[in-house]
Design a protein around this motif. Structure first.
Motif, PDB file in Angstrom:
ATOM      1  N   LEU A  13     -10.699  -8.055  -3.979  1.00 57.09           N
ATOM      2  CA  LEU A  13      -9.569  -8.900  -4.365  1.00 57.09           C
ATOM      3  C   LEU A  13      -9.730  -9.410  -5.799  1.00 57.09           C
ATOM      4  CD1 LEU A  13      -8.396 -11.276  -1.478  1.00 57.09           C
ATOM      5  CD2 LEU A  13      -7.020  -9.715  -2.840  1.00 57.09           C
ATOM      6  N   PRO A  14      -8.828  -9.038  -6.693  1.00 58.27           N
ATOM      7  CA  PRO A  14      -8.921  -9.531  -8.068  1.00 58.27           C
ATOM      8  C   PRO A  14      -8.578 -11.009  -8.198  1.00 58.27           C
ATOM      9  CG  PRO A  14      -6.916  -8.242  -7.779  1.00 58.27           C
ATOM     10  CD  PRO A  14      -7.714  -8.089  -6.516  1.00 58.27           C
ATOM     11  N   ASP A  67      -7.555  -3.947   6.502  1.00 56.54           N
ATOM     12  CA  ASP A  67      -7.579  -5.382   6.224  1.00 56.54           C
ATOM     13  C   ASP A  67      -7.415  -5.683   4.740  1.00 56.54           C
ATOM     14  OD1 ASP A  67      -7.985  -6.057   8.919  1.00 56.54           O
ATOM     15  OD2 ASP A  67     -10.126  -5.710   8.747  1.00 56.54           O
ATOM     16  N   THR A  68      -8.009  -4.824   3.887  1.00 53.98           N
ATOM     17  CA  THR A  68      -7.902  -5.072   2.449  1.00 53.98           C
ATOM     18  C   THR A  68      -6.444  -5.110   2.003  1.00 53.98           C
ATOM     19  OG1 THR A  68      -8.307  -2.699   2.162  1.00 53.98           O
ATOM     20  CG2 THR A  68     -10.169  -4.178   1.807  1.00 53.98           C
ATOM     21  N   GLY A  69      -5.680  -4.091   2.398  1.00 50.88           N
ATOM     22  CA  GLY A  69      -4.276  -4.059   2.013  1.00 50.88           C
ATOM     23  C   GLY A  69      -3.481  -5.200   2.595  1.00 50.88           C
ATOM     24  N   ASN A  70      -3.783  -5.568   3.830  1.00 43.31           N
ATOM     25  CA  ASN A  70      -3.076  -6.670   4.466  1.00 43.31           C
ATOM     26  C   ASN A  70      -3.391  -7.998   3.794  1.00 43.31           C
ATOM     27  OD1 ASN A  70      -1.966  -4.856   6.253  1.00 43.31           O
ATOM     28  ND2 ASN A  70      -3.440  -5.258   7.868  1.00 43.31           N
ATOM     29  N   MET A  71      -4.649  -8.177   3.397  1.00 41.87           N
ATOM     30  CA  MET A  71      -5.010  -9.392   2.676  1.00 41.87           C
ATOM     31  C   MET A  71      -4.303  -9.453   1.325  1.00 41.87           C
ATOM     32  SD  MET A  71      -9.025 -10.182   3.561  1.00 41.87           S
ATOM     33  CE  MET A  71      -9.714  -8.569   3.876  1.00 41.87           C
ATOM     34  N   GLU A  72      -4.192  -8.309   0.669  1.00 41.35           N
ATOM     35  CA  GLU A  72      -3.485  -8.273  -0.607  1.00 41.35           C
ATOM     36  C   GLU A  72      -2.014  -8.639  -0.429  1.00 41.35           C
ATOM     37  OE1 GLU A  72      -6.136  -4.857  -2.912  1.00 41.35           O
ATOM     38  OE2 GLU A  72      -4.526  -4.279  -1.558  1.00 41.35           O
ATOM     39  N   LEU A 126      -0.693 -10.538   1.967  1.00 37.86           N
ATOM     40  CA  LEU A 126      -0.587 -11.965   2.264  1.00 37.86           C
ATOM     41  C   LEU A 126      -0.880 -12.815   1.029  1.00 37.86           C
ATOM     42  CD1 LEU A 126      -2.278 -11.930   5.769  1.00 37.86           C
ATOM     43  CD2 LEU A 126       0.099 -12.564   5.292  1.00 37.86           C
ATOM     44  N   ALA A 127      -1.856 -12.393   0.235  1.00 37.13           N
ATOM     45  CA  ALA A 127      -2.189 -13.150  -0.977  1.00 37.13           C
ATOM     46  C   ALA A 127      -1.056 -13.104  -1.982  1.00 37.13           C
ATOM     47  CB  ALA A 127      -3.477 -12.610  -1.594  1.00 37.13           C
ATOM     48  N   GLN A 128      -0.360 -11.957  -2.063  1.00 34.06           N
ATOM     49  CA  GLN A 128       0.668 -11.774  -3.083  1.00 34.06           C
ATOM     50  C   GLN A 128       2.055 -12.202  -2.619  1.00 34.06           C
ATOM     51  OE1 GLN A 128       0.629  -7.832  -4.751  1.00 34.06           O
ATOM     52  NE2 GLN A 128       2.327  -8.209  -6.139  1.00 34.06           N
ATOM     53  N   PHE A 129       2.361 -11.963  -1.347  1.00 35.11           N
ATOM     54  CA  PHE A 129       3.726 -12.178  -0.873  1.00 35.11           C
ATOM     55  C   PHE A 129       3.842 -13.226   0.237  1.00 35.11           C
ATOM     56  CE2 PHE A 129       3.483  -7.761  -2.380  1.00 35.11           C
ATOM     57  CZ  PHE A 129       4.478  -7.752  -3.330  1.00 35.11           C
ATOM     58  N   GLY A 130       2.749 -13.577   0.875  1.00 36.42           N
ATOM     59  CA  GLY A 130       2.807 -14.528   1.969  1.00 36.42           C
ATOM     60  C   GLY A 130       3.048 -15.944   1.481  1.00 36.42           C
ATOM     61  N   ASN A 131       3.649 -16.765   2.347  1.00 35.15           N
ATOM     62  CA  ASN A 131       3.833 -18.171   1.984  1.00 35.15           C
ATOM     63  C   ASN A 131       2.583 -18.959   2.373  1.00 35.15           C
ATOM     64  OD1 ASN A 131       4.046 -18.859   4.789  1.00 35.15           O
ATOM     65  ND2 ASN A 131       6.243 -18.358   4.741  1.00 35.15           N
ATOM     66  N   GLU A 132       2.603 -20.234   2.081  1.00 36.05           N
ATOM     67  CA  GLU A 132       1.408 -21.052   2.297  1.00 36.05           C
ATOM     68  C   GLU A 132       0.991 -21.082   3.764  1.00 36.05           C
ATOM     69  OE1 GLU A 132      -0.219 -25.622   1.432  1.00 36.05           O
ATOM     70  OE2 GLU A 132       1.716 -24.940   0.609  1.00 36.05           O
ATOM     71  N   ALA A 133       1.960 -21.209   4.659  1.00 38.46           N
ATOM     72  CA  ALA A 133       1.652 -21.257   6.085  1.00 38.46           C
ATOM     73  C   ALA A 133       1.062 -19.926   6.561  1.00 38.46           C
ATOM     74  CB  ALA A 133       2.910 -21.598   6.882  1.00 38.46           C
ATOM     75  N   GLN A 134       1.629 -18.814   6.111  1.00 42.41           N
ATOM     76  CA  GLN A 134       1.136 -17.495   6.506  1.00 42.41           C
ATOM     77  C   GLN A 134      -0.278 -17.253   5.983  1.00 42.41           C
ATOM     78  OE1 GLN A 134       4.223 -15.071   4.841  1.00 42.41           O
ATOM     79  NE2 GLN A 134       5.617 -15.352   6.583  1.00 42.41           N
ATOM     80  N   GLN A 139       5.061  -0.516  -1.415  1.00 37.42           N
ATOM     81  CA  GLN A 139       4.603   0.163  -2.631  1.00 37.42           C
ATOM     82  C   GLN A 139       3.522  -0.647  -3.326  1.00 37.42           C
ATOM     83  OE1 GLN A 139       5.534   3.379  -3.451  1.00 37.42           O
ATOM     84  NE2 GLN A 139       6.404   3.139  -1.412  1.00 37.42           N
ATOM     85  N   ALA A 140       3.693  -1.967  -3.356  1.00 42.30           N
ATOM     86  CA  ALA A 140       2.680  -2.826  -3.971  1.00 42.30           C
ATOM     87  C   ALA A 140       1.376  -2.755  -3.195  1.00 42.30           C
ATOM     88  CB  ALA A 140       3.179  -4.264  -4.035  1.00 42.30           C
ATOM     89  N   ARG A 141       1.470  -2.631  -1.875  1.00 42.87           N
ATOM     90  CA  ARG A 141       0.271  -2.549  -1.042  1.00 42.87           C
ATOM     91  C   ARG A 141      -0.435  -1.219  -1.207  1.00 42.87           C
ATOM     92  NH1 ARG A 141      -1.691  -0.627   3.710  1.00 42.87           N
ATOM     93  NH2 ARG A 141      -2.876  -2.080   5.054  1.00 42.87           N
TER      94      ARG A 141
END
Length: 404
Positions: A65-66, A103-108, A110-118, A256-258
């Motif tokens: 994760l950058p 998991d790596t892609g899913n974390m990316e 959530l980090a980039q597009f998820g809201n605070e609660a997610q 595409q971002a993922r």
């Protein structure tokens, strides 16, 4: 041009190489033995949890994760040689360092597009290695190489989304620690813009209407270490509207971002797999004799090893250039290079592994060496994250556009 790794990368490389020698390689046989005694083949062997604890203690954790807030804060160029090292033991090392797909892609995401609660509910436990996740995109009834074909429906009813569809080869879904699916489906199937028809929602695994029907094999392997690949049915599964990731119609762009970082991570690890194969080839060639001399003295074997070394050096330079471009001009600016490595790396590594298997004779296809399983994984990556032909088509169009 500067081909040297920076000081931080060199430090982490040295640390990770020591970790591999001291902990990961010795754990390969232990994990295999422990798995045979587990109540379920999908459970994690205890030695894997030991590896995770040691990696985290050493700071070899979330290297992919950058985002310094959530990960190690490394650039793609810094992470590339580290991912290569973990690729030498793809069953254990990525999981041990919490750098395993999906998991790596899913974390990316959530980090980039998820809201605070997610992020609080799902990203934090993923970052801590407490849960696993799955990404549900591919479907058995359509050509999923064209993501606009996806038929799974995500329909809004009041304050809920209702998900209906069938997915397969959903990596990680068989793992008992898999607690959350990121599901891609259509919220606007009749929309004029086919790339705005799709959305992504978070669906907890224990949601009523979610059924993990069966494990899908890959060349006969069930890929236990990565949590398997499942066929999953969503039969009117209901989740709150708050589980939408980003906005309605944003699913294609999120995908595409993922997939951009995911593709380069796979290619980095593939180079490590090729290096492991070359090492095994050289050891085998030096220790086996046929027709009065060592295999290492046979011209054909020397050619295989020389060609493999040349190919790996070429691939590494292309992957490092792609990583550098992603860091400097972004994923869109590096689109051509990302597609080039996705085309070149799996097919080249498959060829190297094929020669390594041949050199090992019957042992090459046995469970006594990692080559057969490495081959299955590398060959699968000619399909995963978009089949080679799709990337060739897109890359050719971009080149031809200059002349048409």
């Amino acid at each position: 041009m500067d081909f040297a790794f920076d000081a931080r990368t060199e430090e982490l490389r040295a640390q990770l190489l020591t970790f591999m020698d001291a902990y990961v390689y010795p754990a390969e046989a232990v994990a295999h033995e422990q798995r045979a005694g587990l109540a379920s083949p999908w459970q994690t062997p205890p030695v894997v949890e030991d590896l995770k604890a040691e990696a985290r203690r050493q700071g070899l954790w979330n290297l992919f994760l950058p985002d310094a807030e959530h990960g190690a804060g490394l650039t793609n160029l810094q992470y590339a040689p580290l991912a290569e090292i973990t690729g030498r033991s793809p069953q254990l090392a990525p999981t041990a360092t919490n750098c395993a797909a999906p998991d790596t892609g899913n974390m990316e995401v959530l980090a980039q597009f998820g809201n605070e609660a997610q992020r609080g509910q799902w990203l934090e436990p993923l970052l801590a290695g407490q849960i696993r996740s799955a990404f549900a995109m591919t479907e058995p009834e359509v050509a999923s190489s064209d993501a606009t074909n996806i038929t799974t429906r995500i329909e809004r009813e009041g304050d809920e989304y209702v998900i209906t569809g069938r997915k397969w080869y959903i990596s990680g879904a068989m793992h008992p620690d898999c607690k959350i699916f990121i599901v891609m489906g259509k919220t606007d199937p009749d929309g004029a813009d086919i790339r705005r028809q799709q959305s992504m929602v978070l669906v907890p695994r224990d949601t009523p209407g979610v059924t993990v029907e069966r494990a899908m094999q890959v060349f006969g392997y069930e890929d236990h270490y990565h949590g398997g690949h499942a066929e999953v049915v969503f039969d009117h599964a209901r989740v709150p509207v708050a589980n939408l990731i980003g906005e309605e119609g944003g699913g294609f762009a999120i995908a595409q971002a993922r997939l951009g970082p995911g593709r380069i991570h796979h290619c980095m690890r593939l180079i490590g797999m090729a290096e492991r194969a070359i090492e095994l080839m050289c050891r085998r060639a030096a220790s086996r004799f046929a027709f009065g001399k060592a295999l290492a003295q046979q011209g054909v074997v020397q050619n295989w090893i020389a060609d493999a070394r040349v190919a790996v050096e070429q691939l590494r330079l292309l992957v490092l250039k792609t990583a550098w471009m992603m860091d400097t001009v972004g994923n869109r600016g590096a689109h051509t290079e990302i597609q080039a490595i996705k085309i070149a790396t799996p097919r080249t590594v498959v060829g190297i592994l094929d020669r390594a298997i041949q050199l090992h004779g019957a042992g090459g296809v046995s469970q006594d060496f990692p080559l057969a399983e490495l081959y299955a994984g590398a060959r699968t990556l000619m399909l995963a994250d978009g089949p080679d032909e799709v990337h060739q088509r897109s890359l050719a169009r971009r080149e031809l556009k200059k002349y048409l």
